[in-house]
Design an enzyme around this catalytic site. Structure first.
Site, short mmCIF file in Angstrom:
data_model
loop_
_atom_site.label_atom_id
_atom_site.label_comp_id
_atom_site.label_asym_id
_atom_site.label_seq_id
_atom_site.Cartn_x
_atom_site.Cartn_y
_atom_site.Cartn_z
N ASN A 401 -19.10 95.10 -54.47
CA ASN A 401 -19.97 94.96 -53.32
C ASN A 401 -19.91 93.81 -52.36
O ASN A 401 -19.01 94.02 -51.40
CB ASN A 401 -21.47 94.78 -53.94
N ASP A 402 -20.09 92.64 -52.78
CA ASP A 402 -19.71 91.63 -51.75
C ASP A 402 -18.13 91.38 -51.36
O ASP A 402 -18.10 90.87 -50.23
CB ASP A 402 -20.34 90.34 -52.34
N VAL A 403 -17.54 91.78 -52.33
CA VAL A 403 -16.02 91.43 -52.03
C VAL A 403 -15.31 92.46 -50.91
O VAL A 403 -14.10 92.33 -50.46
CB VAL A 403 -14.98 91.42 -53.31
#
Lengths: 475, 116
Positions: A401-403
């Site tokens: 997700n965040d990456v």
């Protein structure tokens, strides 16, 4: 007479340094671990069978050997049986054991010290508590206890059995507890001769336990590897205290080495996430904001079916898989490899894009995918894969997700702003496998999911990948 | 003044115990540790953490020394000491075995290259 004990300790100390050095390079890493283990064995043998005066079997050998045998059997079984995905919590548990060992040593030495000081004739001089012994004993006790309790909490958090726990002005309370520990330990020194001196000693232990709990409780489960790395260096320092106490150079060198290497490792890990250590310790991520800034971005999410995705991938010429924590949690690495093989058989070029902090620890994805026999050459690091996205037909984001959050590039108010990301939005199609629309561990929404090129395939990563495998086979 | 005197006393005490040498050792080892870790690829961070974890199991030596000093009728010391040796061994053995398992994964790399 040969100084066998000193030689044993010297071999141990040198092998720790050489081993750690070798562990820093992929080719020699495994050998390095063995070198360090060998050095440890030599040092233990030296401690068991030699003193500075020559060969001398240590007293109470039967208990020691029994404990070592039991520890060896149980430790090996635990380490062999643990799932690859559960590695971090295992490391944390073992780290806690080291801390406990250091704390127990200090407790015994404290009793020993009291006993000696109580009999002035045994000391030969005035009944003053030698500061040179008191400091390492108490430092070993306090640091060891914090490390033990903290590691157990970290272990529980990674297990999922302990949740995050925050309360207001936690940082101030933590600081107060820390000062209180030092204060009580100081009072304990002054009061050692009085009958209630032991009370202060126990209060010190109690406060160290409280601090260990408070220290780790507010930190999000996702940041645990950083915390474990930090606690790891704590235990190193606790072991070094033992080295001071016994004038034992192998304990001192091993302990300090881990203490400093662990601290640097912690900082390096934080850097890879583009966060400061303070930020991790205060437990910022996930706690604040909760996506209030971007949740208004609206737009609709396009949900896709496994069949469509299977067709899309089968007729693509290049597919990049972006694995993340979701893959690890779902134990989906084997299915993922199966999908890769199927697509390769269809002539599709399949690669993996590995973000440095994908998963919950650096190198997590490499280890997992290597476990399911994914070819090492297919795991491409971020800098090398990023230019390739533009020529990619389908990007399959598996539980990451965040990456892949473009906010890291575009939104200066985002908590992850500045973190390097994988440029998946350059690809022609993006498919995200995800359990729900829930935010990642940074606690922020991901605009990527609202991108017109992006399709969402909801469900557990393993189940979704299995569906894809079946669909590709059926086509 | 009192505090300065205390510190001077402490250093004198350390010098007597030959502990000052150890302090030099500590400072040098801090530099060694920093040097060893600074240029390591991120892929190896986790195995390194785990390997370092095993190395601080050297606290086991302390536990063994404590047991060696315990008199046979001091039950509490014996119990705590045995426990300390046990958990210390868990740290050492568990740490090295887990690290080896992690690094085993990396070792497949050259093989895979040859086969393909």
């Amino acid at each position: 007479m040969m100084p066998y004990m000193e030689i044993g300790y010297l071999v141990g100390s040198v092998s720790f340094v050489v081993g750690l050095k070798m562990m820093g390079q992929p080719d020699s890493a495994r050998k390095g671990n063995l070198v360090a283990a060998f050095g440890m064995a030599i040092a233990v043998i030296a401690a068991l069978f030699f003193t500075s005066k020559g060969f001398h079997v240590i007293s109470n050998l039967q208990y020691i050997v029994a404990a070592i045998v039991a520890g060896t059997v149980i430790g090996t079984l635990m380490a062999k049986r643990v799932q690859m995905t559960a590695m971090p919590e295992m490391v944390s548990l073992f780290n806690g054991m080291g801390g406990l060992s250091a704390a127990l040593i200090s407790i015994i030495e404290w009793r020993h010290l009291l006993h000696t000081v109580d009999n002035p004739e045994a000391m030969g001089q005035a009944a003053a508590l030698p500061m040179g012994m008191y400091i390492p004993i108490m430092a070993g006790l306090i640091i060891g206890t914090i490390s033990f309790v903290g590691s157990i909490v970290a272990w529980g958090k990674l297990n999922g059995s302990i949740g995050d726990f925050r309360f207001p002005s936690q940082q101030i309370i933590n600081a107060v507890v820390l000062v209180a520990i030092l204060g009580v330990a100081y009072i304990n020194y002054g009061e050692f001769n009085a009958s209630h001196s032991s009370l202060y000693f126990f209060v010190t232990i109690g406060l160290a336990v409280v601090y260990g709990l408070l220290f780790v409780f507010p930190i999000g489960g996702a940041d645990m590897p950083v915390v474990i790395s930090l606690l790891n260096s704590f235990t190193g320092v606790a072991a070094a205290c033992g080295g001071f106490l016994y004038q034992n150079k192998v304990m001192l060198m091993g302990g300090v080495l881990v203490g400093s290497a662990g601290t640097i490792l912690t900082v390096v890990m934080c850097k890879a996430m583009n966060r400061s250590l303070m930020n991790v310790l205060i437990g910022m991520a996930g706690g604040n904001g909760g996506g209030s800034s971007t949740s208004a971005s609206g737009g609709s999410v396009r949900e896709v079916q496994a069949t469509d995705v299977a067709i899309m991938m089968k007729y693509a010429s290049k597919v990049i898989i972006v694995p993340g924590y979701g893959l690890a949690v779902a134990q989906a690495q084997h299915v993922c490899h199966e999908l890769e093989n199927l697509l390769e058989a269809e002539g599709v070029d399949v690669k993996y894009a590995i973000h440095p902090v994908a998963g919950r620890m650096p190198g997590h994805m490499n280890v997992l995918l290597a476990e399911s026999n994914v070819d090492y050459d297919k795991l491409i690091e971020m800098e090398h894969i990023n230019p390739e996205f533009a020529t990619t037909d389908v990007v399959l984001v598996v539980g990451a997700n965040d990456v892949v959050n473009p906010a890291a590039k575009t939104d200066p108010t985002s908590p992850i702003y500045g973190m390097p990301i994988l440029d998946v939005d350059q690809a022609k199609q993006i498919i995200v496998l995800k359990r729900s629309m829930k935010a990642g561990y940074a606690g922020i929404e991901n605009e990527l999911f609202f991108h017109p090129k992006c399709g969402m395939l909801f469900g557990d990563a393993k189940a979704s990948l299995q569906k894809l495998v079946n669909e590709v086979k059926a086509l | 003044m009192e505090y300065i005197q205390a510190i001077i006393d402490l250093i004198a005490q350390y010098e007597q115990q030959n502990t000052l040498n150890l302090i030099y050792l500590v400072i040098l080892m801090i530099f060694v540790g920093v040097e060893l870790i600074s240029h390591v690829p991120s892929v190896l961070h986790t195995p390194l953490m785990s390997g370092a974890n095993a190395i601080h199991g050297v606290v086991l030596i302390g536990a063994i020394i404590v047991m060696g000093n315990a008199s046979p009728d001091d039950t509490l010391s014996l119990v705590f000491g045995t426990l300390a040796v046990f958990v210390g061994t868990l740290n050492v053995i568990g740490g090295f075995v887990v690290t080896d398992r992690m690094l085993e994964m990396f070792k497949k790399k050259p093989k895979g290259e040859k086969e393909s």
